[in-house]
Motif scaffolding. Structure first.
Motif, PDB file in Angstrom:
ATOM      1  N   ALA A 179     -22.357  39.563  96.176  1.00 28.66           N
ATOM      2  CA  ALA A 179     -20.983  39.047  96.161  1.00 28.66           C
ATOM      3  C   ALA A 179     -20.729  38.117  97.346  1.00 28.66           C
ATOM      4  CB  ALA A 179     -19.963  40.183  96.123  1.00 28.66           C
ATOM      5  N   LEU A 180     -21.794  37.483  97.837  1.00 29.07           N
ATOM      6  CA  LEU A 180     -21.698  36.511  98.918  1.00 29.07           C
ATOM      7  C   LEU A 180     -21.976  35.123  98.351  1.00 29.07           C
ATOM      8  CD1 LEU A 180     -23.843  38.430 101.564  1.00 29.07           C
ATOM      9  CD2 LEU A 180     -21.349  38.255 101.511  1.00 29.07           C
ATOM     10  N   SER A 181     -21.447  34.103  99.003  1.00 26.87           N
ATOM     11  CA  SER A 181     -21.745  32.737  98.571  1.00 26.87           C
ATOM     12  C   SER A 181     -23.130  32.330  99.073  1.00 26.87           C
ATOM     13  CB  SER A 181     -20.696  31.762  99.113  1.00 26.87           C
ATOM     14  OG  SER A 181     -20.864  31.600 100.511  1.00 26.87           O
ATOM     15  N   SER A 182     -23.673  31.292  98.480  1.00 25.06           N
ATOM     16  CA  SER A 182     -24.978  30.810  98.933  1.00 25.06           C
ATOM     17  C   SER A 182     -24.887  30.294 100.367  1.00 25.06           C
ATOM     18  CB  SER A 182     -25.505  29.718  98.008  1.00 25.06           C
ATOM     19  OG  SER A 182     -24.600  28.641  97.922  1.00 25.06           O
ATOM     20  N   THR A 183     -23.760  29.697 100.731  1.00 32.40           N
ATOM     21  CA  THR A 183     -23.559  29.222 102.100  1.00 32.40           C
ATOM     22  C   THR A 183     -23.587  30.392 103.076  1.00 32.40           C
ATOM     23  OG1 THR A 183     -22.248  27.353 101.323  1.00 32.40           O
ATOM     24  CG2 THR A 183     -21.986  27.979 103.637  1.00 32.40           C
ATOM     25  N   THR A 184     -22.916  31.471 102.738  1.00 34.95           N
ATOM     26  CA  THR A 184     -22.899  32.655 103.604  1.00 34.95           C
ATOM     27  C   THR A 184     -24.301  33.243 103.735  1.00 34.95           C
ATOM     28  OG1 THR A 184     -20.605  33.161 103.041  1.00 34.95           O
ATOM     29  CG2 THR A 184     -21.935  34.976 103.913  1.00 34.95           C
ATOM     30  N   ILE A 185     -25.032  33.305 102.642  1.00 30.35           N
ATOM     31  CA  ILE A 185     -26.392  33.847 102.681  1.00 30.35           C
ATOM     32  C   ILE A 185     -27.262  33.031 103.628  1.00 30.35           C
ATOM     33  CG2 ILE A 185     -28.506  34.143 101.321  1.00 30.35           C
ATOM     34  CD1 ILE A 185     -26.585  35.000  98.988  1.00 30.35           C
ATOM     35  N   TYR A 186     -27.217  31.709 103.492  1.00 26.74           N
ATOM     36  CA  TYR A 186     -28.036  30.881 104.384  1.00 26.74           C
ATOM     37  C   TYR A 186     -27.540  30.935 105.826  1.00 26.74           C
ATOM     38  CZ  TYR A 186     -31.009  29.159 100.681  1.00 26.74           C
ATOM     39  OH  TYR A 186     -31.940  29.081  99.678  1.00 26.74           O
ATOM     40  N   ASP A 187     -26.232  31.094 106.034  1.00 27.18           N
ATOM     41  CA  ASP A 187     -25.709  31.286 107.398  1.00 27.18           C
ATOM     42  C   ASP A 187     -26.235  32.600 107.992  1.00 27.18           C
ATOM     43  OD1 ASP A 187     -24.298  28.930 107.511  1.00 27.18           O
ATOM     44  OD2 ASP A 187     -22.335  29.848 107.137  1.00 27.18           O
ATOM     45  N   MET A 188     -26.328  33.630 107.175  1.00 27.75           N
ATOM     46  CA  MET A 188     -26.811  34.923 107.654  1.00 27.75           C
ATOM     47  C   MET A 188     -28.289  34.864 108.050  1.00 27.75           C
ATOM     48  SD  MET A 188     -24.801  37.343 104.938  1.00 27.75           S
ATOM     49  CE  MET A 188     -25.566  38.850 105.445  1.00 27.75           C
ATOM     50  N   LEU A 189     -29.000  33.896 107.520  1.00 27.18           N
ATOM     51  CA  LEU A 189     -30.415  33.713 107.847  1.00 27.18           C
ATOM     52  C   LEU A 189     -30.634  32.776 109.026  1.00 27.18           C
ATOM     53  CD1 LEU A 189     -31.729  33.381 104.196  1.00 27.18           C
ATOM     54  CD2 LEU A 189     -32.074  35.324 105.735  1.00 27.18           C
ATOM     55  N   ASP A 190     -29.588  32.046 109.415  1.00 24.86           N
ATOM     56  CA  ASP A 190     -29.678  31.038 110.478  1.00 24.86           C
ATOM     57  C   ASP A 190     -29.351  31.665 111.833  1.00 24.86           C
ATOM     58  OD1 ASP A 190     -29.562  28.841 112.163  1.00 24.86           O
ATOM     59  OD2 ASP A 190     -27.973  27.819 111.037  1.00 24.86           O
ATOM     60  N   LYS A 191     -30.344  31.745 112.706  1.00 26.61           N
ATOM     61  CA  LYS A 191     -30.159  32.364 114.017  1.00 26.61           C
ATOM     62  C   LYS A 191     -29.114  31.657 114.863  1.00 26.61           C
ATOM     63  CE  LYS A 191     -34.746  34.348 114.237  1.00 26.61           C
ATOM     64  NZ  LYS A 191     -36.034  34.410 114.925  1.00 26.61           N
ATOM     65  N   LYS A 192     -28.804  30.415 114.569  1.00 28.20           N
ATOM     66  CA  LYS A 192     -27.811  29.657 115.334  1.00 28.20           C
ATOM     67  C   LYS A 192     -26.388  29.867 114.817  1.00 28.20           C
ATOM     68  CE  LYS A 192     -31.212  26.074 116.258  1.00 28.20           C
ATOM     69  NZ  LYS A 192     -31.621  24.704 115.949  1.00 28.20           N
ATOM     70  N   SER A 193     -26.249  30.513 113.687  1.00 22.99           N
ATOM     71  CA  SER A 193     -24.945  30.714 113.067  1.00 22.99           C
ATOM     72  C   SER A 193     -24.244  31.944 113.638  1.00 22.99           C
ATOM     73  CB  SER A 193     -25.112  30.892 111.557  1.00 22.99           C
ATOM     74  OG  SER A 193     -23.893  31.264 110.965  1.00 22.99           O
ATOM     75  N   ASN A 194     -22.915  31.882 113.696  1.00 22.23           N
ATOM     76  CA  ASN A 194     -22.169  33.069 114.128  1.00 22.23           C
ATOM     77  C   ASN A 194     -22.150  34.145 113.045  1.00 22.23           C
ATOM     78  OD1 ASN A 194     -20.432  31.763 112.386  1.00 22.23           O
ATOM     79  ND2 ASN A 194     -18.634  31.961 113.686  1.00 22.23           N
ATOM     80  N   ARG A 195     -22.603  33.807 111.850  1.00 23.78           N
ATOM     81  CA  ARG A 195     -22.718  34.769 110.752  1.00 23.78           C
ATOM     82  C   ARG A 195     -24.124  35.384 110.673  1.00 23.78           C
ATOM     83  NH1 ARG A 195     -20.169  31.626 105.561  1.00 23.78           N
ATOM     84  NH2 ARG A 195     -17.988  31.766 106.146  1.00 23.78           N
ATOM     85  N   TYR A 196     -25.000  35.032 111.581  1.00 23.69           N
ATOM     86  CA  TYR A 196     -26.387  35.501 111.537  1.00 23.69           C
ATOM     87  C   TYR A 196     -26.450  37.027 111.441  1.00 23.69           C
ATOM     88  CZ  TYR A 196     -31.160  36.548 113.041  1.00 23.69           C
ATOM     89  OH  TYR A 196     -32.437  37.031 113.127  1.00 23.69           O
ATOM     90  N   ASP A 197     -27.269  37.504 110.509  1.00 30.44           N
ATOM     91  CA  ASP A 197     -27.463  38.939 110.328  1.00 30.44           C
ATOM     92  C   ASP A 197     -28.967  39.211 110.258  1.00 30.44           C
ATOM     93  OD1 ASP A 197     -27.681  41.578 109.537  1.00 30.44           O
ATOM     94  OD2 ASP A 197     -26.306  41.403 107.844  1.00 30.44           O
ATOM     95  N   PRO A 198     -29.542  39.736 111.336  1.00 23.74           N
ATOM     96  CA  PRO A 198     -30.986  39.970 111.350  1.00 23.74           C
ATOM     97  C   PRO A 198     -31.440  41.030 110.341  1.00 23.74           C
ATOM     98  CG  PRO A 198     -29.973  40.951 113.267  1.00 23.74           C
ATOM     99  CD  PRO A 198     -28.900  40.162 112.572  1.00 23.74           C
ATOM    100  N   THR A 199     -30.503  41.775 109.770  1.00 20.71           N
ATOM    101  CA  THR A 199     -30.869  42.791 108.790  1.00 20.71           C
ATOM    102  C   THR A 199     -30.957  42.235 107.375  1.00 20.71           C
ATOM    103  OG1 THR A 199     -28.593  43.513 108.313  1.00 20.71           O
ATOM    104  CG2 THR A 199     -29.729  44.562 110.186  1.00 20.71           C
ATOM    105  N   PHE A 200     -30.444  41.020 107.176  1.00 18.56           N
ATOM    106  CA  PHE A 200     -30.475  40.453 105.830  1.00 18.56           C
ATOM    107  C   PHE A 200     -31.902  40.025 105.474  1.00 18.56           C
ATOM    108  CE2 PHE A 200     -29.754  37.451 102.370  1.00 18.56           C
ATOM    109  CZ  PHE A 200     -28.865  38.179 101.600  1.00 18.56           C
ATOM    110  N   PRO A 201     -32.350  40.332 104.260  1.00 19.49           N
ATOM    111  CA  PRO A 201     -33.727  39.999 103.869  1.00 19.49           C
ATOM    112  C   PRO A 201     -34.004  38.489 103.921  1.00 19.49           C
ATOM    113  CG  PRO A 201     -32.685  41.409 102.225  1.00 19.49           C
ATOM    114  CD  PRO A 201     -31.627  41.012 103.196  1.00 19.49           C
TER     115      PRO A 201
END
Length: 86
Positions: A34-56
């Motif tokens: 239930a996340l957008s593709s933008t949010t998913i890629y932000d969660m993978l980006d270490k420079k993003s404030n949305r970065y989530d190291p637990t996301f696959p």
């Protein structure tokens, strides 16, 4: 999937011994999380404030195609569910 076992001449199921991981394209990851593709890629980006190291992390399938391991996405979702505050 069934194979004939030459030693016993019986059909032997290999589905329990050989499990190929199911790969999910971005569209399905968006649907399941239930996340957008933008949010998913932000969660993978270490420079993003949305970065989530637990996301696959996605797996590069070909030069222009990536996918996620279904079980890893499912485990991440289960972790979010179990971490919620009641």
């Amino acid at each position: 999937m069934q194979f004939l076992n030459a030693n016993t001449q019986q059909n032997v199921s290999t589905s329990s011994t050989l499990q190929t991981p199911r790969m999910l394209p971005l569209k399905q990851v968006v649907h399941y999380t239930a996340l957008s593709s933008t949010t998913i890629y932000d969660m993978l980006d270490k420079k993003s404030n949305r970065y989530d190291p637990t996301f696959p992390v996605q797996v590069k399938m070909t030069k222009g195609r990536v996918a996620w391991v279904e079980s890893e996405v499912a485990d991440w979702i289960k972790g979010k569910i179990s971490a919620r505050v009641h």
